[in-house]
Each structure stands twice: as structure tokens, then as C-alpha cells.
Design an enzyme around this catalytic site. Sequence first.
Site, PDB file in Angstrom:
ATOM      1  N   ARG A   1       0.847  -1.190   0.000  1.00 31.77           N
ATOM      2  CA  ARG A   1       0.000   0.000   0.000  1.00 31.77           C
ATOM      3  C   ARG A   1       0.886   1.245   0.000  1.00 31.77           C
ATOM      4  NH1 ARG A   1      -3.453  -2.851  -1.437  1.00 31.77           N
ATOM      5  NH2 ARG A   1      -5.538  -3.205  -0.559  1.00 31.77           N
TER       6      ARG A   1
ATOM      7  N   HIS B   1      -0.440  -0.173 -10.198  1.00 30.61           N
ATOM      8  CA  HIS B   1      -1.128  -1.101  -9.275  1.00 30.61           C
ATOM      9  C   HIS B   1      -1.514  -2.380 -10.007  1.00 30.61           C
ATOM     10  CE1 HIS B   1      -3.689  -1.270  -5.361  1.00 30.61           C
ATOM     11  NE2 HIS B   1      -3.216  -2.463  -5.695  1.00 30.61           N
TER      12      HIS B   1
END
Length: 308
Positions: A223, A271
Amino acid sequence: MISVALLSRPGLMDPMKSLLARELPGVTVASWSEAAARDAELAVCWKPEPGALAAMPKLKLIHSIAAGVDNILSDPTVPDVPLCRIVDPGITAAMTEFVLWGTLYIHRDFDRVISNARDGRWQRYDQRAAKDTRVGILGLGELGTDAARRLVDLGFAVSGWSRSPKQLAGVRTFSGTDALDPFLSETDILVSLLPLTSSTVGLLDAARLSRLPKGAALILCSRGEHVVMDDLVALLRSRHLRGAVLDVFEQEPLPSDHPLWREPGVLVTPHMAAIASWETIAQQVAENARRLLRGETLLNVVDRARGY
């Protein structure tokens, strides 16, 4: 039949409508923009609006579309109903592939060679044996454990840090807060695979990143909130750190004018390290919907105190 609301940015979960209709004949599925969503019993979520879940009086189950649930639990108004996540063996395999690629990208100097190629510069670098590169895995959950084992198979010197003690064949393990700095000081390539919890937000700040040896590199595929990006950039510009592969960010998509896109030594990826298919997500959500209706034990329930 149960009613379902899809809570995400507009359009993101549109594929789920037909898939859930196939898995759960007779189901009612509504996007958050539709009035019917407020009366749904099951909320399928990715970064729902703050307060949205609390505005659903009939809510019985919240389901993430990912392995992580930090995007849901960041809202303090989330109702106290079961929260489930996606567990997909394919995600583990994909994440390990990304970690192996990122490690080789740095270890074999592809980062430098690609930069040189843009300038038409022919330069070879001394090759190092894998055993001479120390790869540290920050987080030894399912993802970190699999990546560590595969890196051992490739001959790298692998260490791992976790909150509680763990033992892995061929891996030097560290645990607890006091062991974090020693772990970092012996890491040439740091791979962050931690869950995002209150204790891991901003964990990799200037003080911690400075513990890495001069010339170390970072692979971030957990993250974005784990890293204080300004501190990372400062250490890159000072040449303390060699480079970084960044797959996750606090703001996604990363704006096209963000300086990280053009920061020397940084590779931004969108991502993409590990993504569950919509089919897998729909199947697991549908199975938990059926279990909820039958009063059976739900799959992959999150321990809110731990955050995963």
C-alpha cells in the site's frame, strides 16, 4: 434473495452486475448512485465514500473486492457487521512473479541499463551472484512467505520481518518492533508486503529508510500509505537509495503530472502486481451471500482488531 450494492468510484465494478446475476439468480444489484443501493443487505466495496456504509440500515455483510480491507476500515463509521475479503491463490502467484521480476530488475541492473539505453549509452555492469544480494521481505503473511521461498530457490540471501515470530526454511527471520532496524540494516532490496493498519501507516519514513544500506532499493507492492513519499524522494536524490519500483500509491490513479513519474531511479507501475479476476471476486462474494442466507460460517472473515 439478497440485495447487493456496489460501492466504488463510478463504473469500476460494472462487470460485477452480470457476474453476480449469473451466480445468484434473482439477485438485485445496484450501484451506489442508484437509490436501491441504500436498502441493500450486502455491500461489495472498493474505497466506498465515507459514511456510505453507515447509511445502509439493512446491511448484513460487507465484502471487499481485494485481499486488503484498509480502504473500508479507514472509515470510522463502518457498521459492526461481518467484513470479508477475497482470498485468491492466483493473487499469491501473481504477486510472487512481480516480486521476482522487481528483484531481478534491480539485481541485474536493468534499471540502469534501461536508463542508459534512452541516452544511447553502452555500459555493462559487473554481475553479482544472487547470494551476494540481500533481499528483505517486510511482512511474512501468505504473500510474503511465498515470495521469500521463491527468492530462496533463486539463490538470493533472503530475510523476512513480521510482527510475530515465524520460521521459514532458508530465510533469516526477524520479528517485533525492536528487530525492524536490524532487519533493514541488512537489506539491499526491500520488498514491502505488509497489510495496511494503523501501526503500518507511514512506517517507512526517513528514519527507517535511512537504516537501509547506501545503494539499497525499494519494491513497494503493498500500500502506498506505508511510505512517506517525500522522505523516499529525498533519500533517492541524496543517493543514499539507488532506486524504487512503486506499484501502489495513496492517490490512485497517480496523476499524470505527479513528479514520481519522472523521478530518476523510480519506476512507476499502475497497481498491477496482483489483481483478482472479476469472475473470482463474484464467485467468492456469491458464496458468502449464500452462506449468509443459510446462516452458515462465512469465508475469509476479517479480524477488525488486526486489520486483516
